[in-house]
Write a protein that holds these residues in place. Structure first.
Motif, PDB file in Angstrom:
ATOM      1  N   ARG A  46       9.642  -2.625   9.883  1.00 41.32           N
ATOM      2  CA  ARG A  46       9.563  -1.880  10.444  1.00 41.32           C
ATOM      3  C   ARG A  46      10.278  -1.960  11.875  1.00 41.32           C
ATOM      4  NH1 ARG A  46      12.232   2.958   8.311  1.00 41.32           N
ATOM      5  NH2 ARG A  46      10.991   3.326   5.707  1.00 41.32           N
ATOM      6  N   ALA A  47       8.872  -2.487  12.571  1.00 40.52           N
ATOM      7  CA  ALA A  47       8.850  -3.570  13.252  1.00 40.52           C
ATOM      8  C   ALA A  47      10.025  -4.672  13.824  1.00 40.52           C
ATOM      9  CB  ALA A  47       7.343  -3.814  13.762  1.00 40.52           C
ATOM     10  N   SER A  48       9.844  -5.465  12.658  1.00 42.10           N
ATOM     11  CA  SER A  48      11.165  -5.951  12.852  1.00 42.10           C
ATOM     12  C   SER A  48      12.206  -5.796  12.832  1.00 42.10           C
ATOM     13  CB  SER A  48      10.702  -7.166  11.903  1.00 42.10           C
ATOM     14  OG  SER A  48       8.926  -7.531  11.265  1.00 42.10           O
ATOM     15  N   LEU A  49      12.277  -4.792  12.197  1.00 41.65           N
ATOM     16  CA  LEU A  49      13.695  -4.395  12.246  1.00 41.65           C
ATOM     17  C   LEU A  49      14.333  -3.872  13.990  1.00 41.65           C
ATOM     18  CD1 LEU A  49      16.590  -4.148  10.856  1.00 41.65           C
ATOM     19  CD2 LEU A  49      15.225  -1.751  10.045  1.00 41.65           C
ATOM     20  N   GLN A  50      13.426  -3.484  14.183  1.00 33.85           N
ATOM     21  CA  GLN A  50      13.320  -2.719  14.957  1.00 33.85           C
ATOM     22  C   GLN A  50      14.566  -3.316  15.796  1.00 33.85           C
ATOM     23  OE1 GLN A  50      10.481  -0.006  16.162  1.00 33.85           O
ATOM     24  NE2 GLN A  50      11.280   1.521  15.781  1.00 33.85           N
ATOM     25  N   ALA A  51      13.265  -5.215  16.627  1.00 33.76           N
ATOM     26  CA  ALA A  51      12.990  -6.517  17.331  1.00 33.76           C
ATOM     27  C   ALA A  51      14.551  -7.232  17.417  1.00 33.76           C
ATOM     28  CB  ALA A  51      11.681  -7.059  17.011  1.00 33.76           C
ATOM     29  N   ALA A  52      14.752  -6.814  15.714  1.00 33.65           N
ATOM     30  CA  ALA A  52      16.195  -8.287  15.486  1.00 33.65           C
ATOM     31  C   ALA A  52      17.008  -6.859  15.998  1.00 33.65           C
ATOM     32  CB  ALA A  52      15.984  -7.482  14.526  1.00 33.65           C
ATOM     33  N   GLN A  53      17.042  -5.575  16.060  1.00 31.77           N
ATOM     34  CA  GLN A  53      18.442  -4.901  16.077  1.00 31.77           C
ATOM     35  C   GLN A  53      18.434  -4.846  17.638  1.00 31.77           C
ATOM     36  OE1 GLN A  53      17.174  -1.054  13.847  1.00 31.77           O
ATOM     37  NE2 GLN A  53      18.761  -1.413  12.886  1.00 31.77           N
ATOM     38  N   ALA A  58      17.025  -4.318   2.937  1.00 28.62           N
ATOM     39  CA  ALA A  58      16.967  -4.119   1.520  1.00 28.62           C
ATOM     40  C   ALA A  58      15.570  -4.308   2.125  1.00 28.62           C
ATOM     41  CB  ALA A  58      17.276  -5.491   1.284  1.00 28.62           C
ATOM     42  N   THR A  59      14.532  -4.907   2.555  1.00 28.65           N
ATOM     43  CA  THR A  59      13.445  -5.271   2.268  1.00 28.65           C
ATOM     44  C   THR A  59      12.539  -4.176   2.524  1.00 28.65           C
ATOM     45  OG1 THR A  59      13.116  -7.233   2.636  1.00 28.65           O
ATOM     46  CG2 THR A  59      11.363  -5.896   2.579  1.00 28.65           C
ATOM     47  N   THR A  84       0.812  -1.010   0.147  1.00 29.99           N
ATOM     48  CA  THR A  84       0.139   0.046   0.451  1.00 29.99           C
ATOM     49  C   THR A  84       1.038   1.426   0.446  1.00 29.99           C
ATOM     50  OG1 THR A  84      -1.891  -1.413   1.420  1.00 29.99           O
ATOM     51  CG2 THR A  84      -1.750   1.168   1.203  1.00 29.99           C
ATOM     52  N   VAL A  85       0.626   2.480  -1.269  1.00 25.23           N
ATOM     53  CA  VAL A  85       1.522   3.281  -1.377  1.00 25.23           C
ATOM     54  C   VAL A  85       1.043   4.837   0.504  1.00 25.23           C
ATOM     55  CG1 VAL A  85       1.763   5.299  -2.172  1.00 25.23           C
ATOM     56  CG2 VAL A  85       1.162   3.669  -3.849  1.00 25.23           C
ATOM     57  N   SER A  86       2.356   4.727   1.091  1.00 24.56           N
ATOM     58  CA  SER A  86       2.127   4.949   2.260  1.00 24.56           C
ATOM     59  C   SER A  86       2.334   6.811   2.119  1.00 24.56           C
ATOM     60  CB  SER A  86       2.463   4.874   3.392  1.00 24.56           C
ATOM     61  OG  SER A  86       3.996   4.386   3.377  1.00 24.56           O
ATOM     62  N   SER A 133       4.787  -0.429   7.609  1.00 26.89           N
ATOM     63  CA  SER A 133       6.154  -0.451   9.126  1.00 26.89           C
ATOM     64  C   SER A 133       6.178  -2.136  10.254  1.00 26.89           C
ATOM     65  CB  SER A 133       4.448  -0.020   9.184  1.00 26.89           C
ATOM     66  OG  SER A 133       2.557  -1.010   8.822  1.00 26.89           O
ATOM     67  N   VAL A 134       5.086  -3.232   9.143  1.00 28.03           N
ATOM     68  CA  VAL A 134       5.784  -4.571   9.666  1.00 28.03           C
ATOM     69  C   VAL A 134       6.974  -4.443   9.468  1.00 28.03           C
ATOM     70  CG1 VAL A 134       5.672  -6.999   8.975  1.00 28.03           C
ATOM     71  CG2 VAL A 134       3.523  -5.552   8.561  1.00 28.03           C
TER      72      VAL A 134
END
Length: 186
Positions: A83-90, A136-137, A56-58, A80-81
């Protein structure tokens, strides 16, 4: 013979005919032949930018006809999904790195088995790779200008769902133009 003499006298008695002569100075000059044709004026380079993934275009950050610079963010798909996964992984990678470093220090004294050290290293490296994959995603969900130029008509709106390959906006570099034309030699 009388006739012959008369003929000779006629020719001799006639006045000389005048032949007009025109004189002019000749100068060397360059001559360029002109051939009329029709052609198509094209920009130096142009690209239709499209979505690399569905979503979806944000954000639409470009307007029709706007000048853009290489690397400018033009359109962003919802990430957003990711980015949330990235924060958890970091957050996890910090703990995994500390565990691996602790096990590496203890491995010399024999307090930790080689298997535990390898598992800690593997978990840390897997999470680091996961972080790079998520980055990358997120980056693929951003449509950026590939070069300086002008944006064409933006073909998407905020909230619109786009699939892989959906045309989003054309960018053209008009700093120099090319002309396509055909010549027919007669």
């Amino acid at each position: 013979s009388l006739r012959r003499r008369q003929r000779q006298m006629c020719i001799r008695d006639r006045p000389e005919t005048a032949s007009p002569v025109t004189a002019m100075t000749v100068k060397a000059s360059e001559w360029t032949p002109i051939i009329e044709t029709t052609g198509l004026v094209r920009p130096n380079q142009g690209a239709m930018l499209s979505a690399q993934s569905a979503g979806t275009v944000s954000k639409v950050l470009v307007q029709n006809g706007q000048s853009v610079k290489k690397g400018d963010l033009l359109v962003e798909l919802d990430s957003s999904v990711e980015r949330a996964s990235l924060q958890a992984a970091q957050a996890q990678v910090v703990s995994l790195r500390q565990t691996y470093q602790r096990y590496a220090n203890l491995a010399g004294s024999g307090a930790v088995s080689r298997q535990e050290l390898d598992n800690a290293k593997s978990a840390y490296e897997a999470q680091a790779a996961n972080i790079e994959s998520l980055k990358a995603t997120i980056e693929r969900r951003q449509i950026v200008a590939p070069f300086d130029g002008k944006a064409g008509i933006v073909k998407v709106n905020v909230g619109q769902y786009v699939s892989n390959g959906t045309e989003i906006v054309r960018v053209e570099d008009r700093s120099s133009m090319k002309v396509d034309f055909a010549l027919s030699l007669i």
